[in-house]
Design a protein around this motif. Structure first.
Motif, PDB file in Angstrom:
ATOM      1  N   HIS A  66      -0.966  -6.496   4.004  1.00 46.57           N
ATOM      2  CA  HIS A  66      -0.468  -5.264   3.590  1.00 46.57           C
ATOM      3  C   HIS A  66      -1.127  -4.183   4.149  1.00 46.57           C
ATOM      4  CE1 HIS A  66       3.203  -5.518   1.177  1.00 46.57           C
ATOM      5  NE2 HIS A  66       2.616  -6.486   0.555  1.00 46.57           N
TER       6      HIS A  66
ATOM      7  N   GLY B 146     -10.446  -4.790   1.223  1.00 46.91           N
ATOM      8  CA  GLY B 146      -9.861  -5.338   0.460  1.00 46.91           C
ATOM      9  C   GLY B 146     -10.444  -5.636  -1.451  1.00 46.91           C
TER      10      GLY B 146
ATOM     11  N   VAL C 298      -3.120  -8.874   1.579  1.00 43.22           N
ATOM     12  CA  VAL C 298      -4.196  -8.127   2.085  1.00 43.22           C
ATOM     13  C   VAL C 298      -4.006  -8.128   3.210  1.00 43.22           C
ATOM     14  CG1 VAL C 298      -6.466  -7.252   2.224  1.00 43.22           C
ATOM     15  CG2 VAL C 298      -6.301  -8.574   0.036  1.00 43.22           C
TER      16      VAL C 298
ATOM     17  N   MET D 146      -6.291  -2.746  -1.046  1.00 39.87           N
ATOM     18  CA  MET D 146      -4.995  -3.856  -1.870  1.00 39.87           C
ATOM     19  C   MET D 146      -5.840  -4.469  -3.287  1.00 39.87           C
ATOM     20  SD  MET D 146      -2.880  -4.064   0.201  1.00 39.87           S
ATOM     21  CE  MET D 146      -3.317  -1.940   0.196  1.00 39.87           C
TER      22      MET D 146
END
Length: 244
Positions: A99, A104, A96, A12
């Protein structure tokens, strides 16, 4: 461009930018930085399928997602005392988590001084980021020296802190935040710096080795606070009684 994108991590990418007028002054200065962020976001998304990226603006009384498109011209936000940095960081972590459960990178473009009131909240989010393997990489663009808090938050999440020279383009610096660890020895990455992670007294702003913690909000004070007479915690207002 694509050869560089192949070095970018498939994690991310979240950009948090300080939108206050105190930092940027006018719409043109802020627009240049937002363009750099928009290009960084687009290059990141081009580097792989299924990637996600977001841009979050933060001010003294507002935090919200931005379009993050090149050419956007948004007026700097009128600030007030402080900056809702912990909310913006928490929003970035939520993005973050939505997804990708673990891992990230968050790039923080900050410049507002006097983040004293945010200390405990920001550090709590930084420790949460470290547990979730999310790096907080900070770029300081303020006219005044940054609070130690900013450096501590970056170090606590295994991220880095960088203070670029004035009038320096942020584009290459933002891109470096997403370079794969496989090329972490590259000179484009900032060298690791030592950060003093000792606690800071909520009242004196001095680093301390031993102190007292408020039992309600966990703000930390020098050992002479509340030892002789009952006082109110400057953070939460609870009465602190002398030690027996």
């Amino acid at each position: 461009s694509y050869s560089f994108c192949t070095l970018l991590l498939g994690e991310m990418a979240v950009f948090v930018v300080d939108m206050t007028r105190e930092v940027w002054g006018d719409v043109e200065n802020l627009g240049i930085v937002l363009d750099d962020i928009a290009v960084s976001k687009q290059l990141y998304l081009l580097g792989g399928v299924g990637r996600h990226a977001a841009v979050i603006g933060v001010g003294g009384d507002s935090v919200r997602y931005l379009e993050g498109k090149r050419g956007d011209r948004e007026e700097p936000w009128e600030g007030c005392d402080g900056l809702l940095l912990h909310r913006a960081m928490a929003m970035a972590l939520c993005f973050v988590q939505k997804h990708q459960k673990v891992g990230g990178k968050v790039s923080l473009v900050l410049g507002s001084p006097s983040l004293l009131a945010e200390h405990m909240k920001v550090m709590n989010v930084a420790y949460t980021a470290n547990a979730a393997k999310v790096e907080l990489n900070t770029f300081w663009v303020g006219k005044k020296s940054p609070d130690l808090l900013i450096k501590q938050a970056a170090a606590s999440s295994k991220g880095f802190f960088q203070e670029p020279p004035a009038n320096t383009s942020l584009l290459p610096l933002l891109l470096q935040a997403f370079v794969s660890p496989k090329v972490s020895g590259s000179p484009i990455l900032p060298p690791a710096t030592s950060v003093d992670t000792r606690a800071t007294c909520r009242q004196t702003q001095k680093l301390i080795d031993l102190g007292l913690a408020c039992p309600s909000c966990f703000s930390i004070f020098s050992t002479n606070i509340g030892l002789e007479k009952a006082v109110s915690c400057p953070t939460c207002g609870i009465t602190l009684t002398p030690l027996e």
